[in-house]
Write a protein that holds these residues in place. Structure first.
Motif, PDB file in Angstrom:
ATOM      1  N   GLN A 145     -94.362  61.933  42.002  1.00 48.44           N
ATOM      2  CA  GLN A 145     -94.268  60.267  42.317  1.00 48.44           C
ATOM      3  C   GLN A 145     -93.114  59.768  42.487  1.00 48.44           C
ATOM      4  O   GLN A 145     -92.879  58.947  43.295  1.00 48.44           O
ATOM      5  CB  GLN A 145     -95.412  59.842  41.611  1.00 48.44           C
TER       6      GLN A 145
ATOM      7  N   ASN B 249    -105.068  59.029  35.385  1.00 50.53           N
ATOM      8  CA  ASN B 249    -104.035  58.706  34.450  1.00 50.53           C
ATOM      9  C   ASN B 249    -104.552  57.564  33.579  1.00 50.53           C
ATOM     10  O   ASN B 249    -104.522  57.612  32.476  1.00 50.53           O
ATOM     11  CB  ASN B 249    -102.568  58.195  35.227  1.00 50.53           C
ATOM     12  N   GLY B 250    -104.701  56.223  34.224  1.00 49.14           N
ATOM     13  CA  GLY B 250    -105.046  55.020  33.387  1.00 49.14           C
ATOM     14  C   GLY B 250    -106.247  55.176  32.563  1.00 49.14           C
ATOM     15  O   GLY B 250    -106.110  55.006  31.376  1.00 49.14           O
TER      16      GLY B 250
ATOM     17  N   GLU C  47     -96.957  55.939  35.665  1.00 46.97           N
ATOM     18  CA  GLU C  47     -97.267  54.679  36.488  1.00 46.97           C
ATOM     19  C   GLU C  47     -96.820  53.184  36.382  1.00 46.97           C
ATOM     20  O   GLU C  47     -96.657  52.589  37.131  1.00 46.97           O
ATOM     21  CB  GLU C  47     -98.981  54.266  36.161  1.00 46.97           C
ATOM     22  N   TYR C  48     -96.105  53.201  35.024  1.00 42.71           N
ATOM     23  CA  TYR C  48     -95.356  52.040  34.831  1.00 42.71           C
ATOM     24  C   TYR C  48     -94.003  52.044  35.567  1.00 42.71           C
ATOM     25  O   TYR C  48     -93.125  51.026  35.886  1.00 42.71           O
ATOM     26  CB  TYR C  48     -95.042  51.885  33.439  1.00 42.71           C
TER      27      TYR C  48
ATOM     28  N   ILE D 151     -99.241  58.642  31.862  1.00 40.24           N
ATOM     29  CA  ILE D 151     -99.440  57.181  32.227  1.00 40.24           C
ATOM     30  C   ILE D 151     -98.040  56.413  32.440  1.00 40.24           C
ATOM     31  O   ILE D 151     -97.802  55.365  33.068  1.00 40.24           O
ATOM     32  CB  ILE D 151    -100.231  56.450  31.129  1.00 40.24           C
TER      33      ILE D 151
ATOM     34  N   VAL E 148     -95.613  53.869  40.253  1.00 42.05           N
ATOM     35  CA  VAL E 148     -97.030  53.766  41.007  1.00 42.05           C
ATOM     36  C   VAL E 148     -97.761  52.643  41.003  1.00 42.05           C
ATOM     37  O   VAL E 148     -98.340  52.204  41.800  1.00 42.05           O
ATOM     38  CB  VAL E 148     -97.841  55.119  40.629  1.00 42.05           C
ATOM     39  N   GLY E 149     -98.007  52.370  39.496  1.00 48.26           N
ATOM     40  CA  GLY E 149     -98.617  50.916  39.132  1.00 48.26           C
ATOM     41  C   GLY E 149     -99.939  50.848  38.869  1.00 48.26           C
ATOM     42  O   GLY E 149    -100.760  49.904  38.674  1.00 48.26           O
ATOM     43  N   ARG E 150    -100.862  52.139  38.851  1.00 48.25           N
ATOM     44  CA  ARG E 150    -102.218  52.201  38.402  1.00 48.25           C
ATOM     45  C   ARG E 150    -102.180  52.557  37.137  1.00 48.25           C
ATOM     46  O   ARG E 150    -102.772  53.533  36.355  1.00 48.25           O
ATOM     47  CB  ARG E 150    -102.721  53.522  39.005  1.00 48.25           C
ATOM     48  N   TYR E 151    -102.011  51.432  36.136  1.00 44.27           N
ATOM     49  CA  TYR E 151    -102.305  51.298  34.912  1.00 44.27           C
ATOM     50  C   TYR E 151    -103.052  50.409  34.455  1.00 44.27           C
ATOM     51  O   TYR E 151    -103.359  49.479  35.017  1.00 44.27           O
ATOM     52  CB  TYR E 151    -100.911  51.106  34.306  1.00 44.27           C
TER      53      TYR E 151
ATOM     54  N   THR F 273    -109.317  55.302  39.640  1.00 42.81           N
ATOM     55  CA  THR F 273    -108.212  55.304  38.898  1.00 42.81           C
ATOM     56  C   THR F 273    -107.642  54.239  38.385  1.00 42.81           C
ATOM     57  O   THR F 273    -106.715  54.365  37.399  1.00 42.81           O
ATOM     58  CB  THR F 273    -107.033  56.186  39.801  1.00 42.81           C
ATOM     59  N   ASN F 274    -108.158  53.023  38.629  1.00 51.76           N
ATOM     60  CA  ASN F 274    -107.586  51.690  38.059  1.00 51.76           C
ATOM     61  C   ASN F 274    -108.835  51.290  36.992  1.00 51.76           C
ATOM     62  O   ASN F 274    -108.528  50.165  36.507  1.00 51.76           O
ATOM     63  CB  ASN F 274    -107.451  50.611  39.038  1.00 51.76           C
TER      64      ASN F 274
END
Length: 274
Positions: free
Chosen positions: A158, A82-83, A117-118, A114, A121-124, A36-37
């Motif tokens: 989330q 997502n990313g 994530e910003y 996406i 969550v942070g997985r961008y 996912t990253n």
């Protein structure tokens, strides 16, 4: 739908076939953290995380293993990515072509959200502007080529899990959804063509009446936005596709029987909330 994800593509497909044989018709596929990253399993940053909290996908062959499923039993598949969603989608399409599976025989749902994530969550992988651009590419490609698939789900669960209250959750999730809508409409689509593809996944926990009110507010605000802000006219545009995720914050590994009762309360809230 049952969430699952672990091990290799073969491991997941074996579990998926077992669940479909048991009577399920839909699966939610979770990928591991490196996937996912956008990292390969042999990347130094992936150490200790490969296959740990989801399925590892590095190559098209891995995706082919994942999709070793009885598609006569599978009606709905959610691919949680997502990313690297554009690459993930390309792999799914290529694997289906190699297997000779008609994409129209099942519904594929992709979060592709996406902007979440910003937010929390942070997985961008890419900067926000370019993340939004390629997410919009996925939506446009899906509408034009696989109209039975769902290319965007705003996973506000989330935001909720990040301790937002219901007002904050709705505010952030609708702001994100409107940004996606504006981005897709800028490519020449009509609101009544695009709005029916949007869906939301919210979280429901132990505050029963709050959950009921939140679910009703989601539908009411969405319909008002589509009608008053964008001029939508089709009933399908005003209807909100809303899925709920159980309140994982109230679940504990040590109390499985209590978890059943808690889930029962949460599902009742979903029913009363419509």
């Amino acid at each position: 739908l049952q969430v699952t994800g672990f091990g290799t593509g073969e491991d997941w497909a074996r579990r998926g076939r077992a669940m479909l044989d048991a009577g399920l018709n839909g699966l939610i596929l979770e990928y591991d953290l490196p996937t996912t990253n956008g990292l390969d399993s042999d990347h130094p940053l992936a150490a200790g995380e490969v296959c740990r909290a989801g399925t590892a996908i590095d190559t098209l062959a891995d995706m082919e293993d994942v999709l070793d499923l009885p598609f006569d039993k599978l009606q709905f598949l959610t691919s949680v990515c997502n990313g690297p969603q554009p690459i993930n989608l390309a792999m799914i399409i290529a694997a289906l072509e190699k297997k000779g599976v008609d994409p129209a025989c099942f519904t594929l749902q992709m979060p592709n959200a996406i902007l979440i994530e910003y937010t929390c969550v942070g997985r961008y992988i890419f900067p926000p502007k370019h993340g939004l651009r390629i997410a919009t590419d996925v939506i446009e490609h899906t509408i034009r080529n696989n109209p039975n698939w769902i290319p965007i789900s705003v996973v506000s669960a989330q935001i909720y899990a990040a301790r937002a209250n219901p007002v904050q959750e709705l505010g952030f999730s609708f702001a994100i959804a409107l940004q996606y809508l504006d981005s897709v409409l800028a490519r020449g689509f009509d609101i009544d063509e695009v709005a029916p593809y949007f869906s939301f996944i919210t979280g429901v926990d132990m505050d029963f009446f709050e959950a009921v009110a939140k679910l009703r507010a989601y539908r009411k605000v969405w319909a008002r936005l589509m009608k008053e802000r964008y001029g939508a006219t089709r009933p399908e545009s005003l209807h909100l596709k809303l899925m709920s995720s159980p309140g994982t914050m109230s679940m504990t590994l040590q109390q499985p029987l209590n978890n059943i009762a808690r889930l029962g309360i949460q599902m009742l809230a979903c029913a009363v909330g419509g």
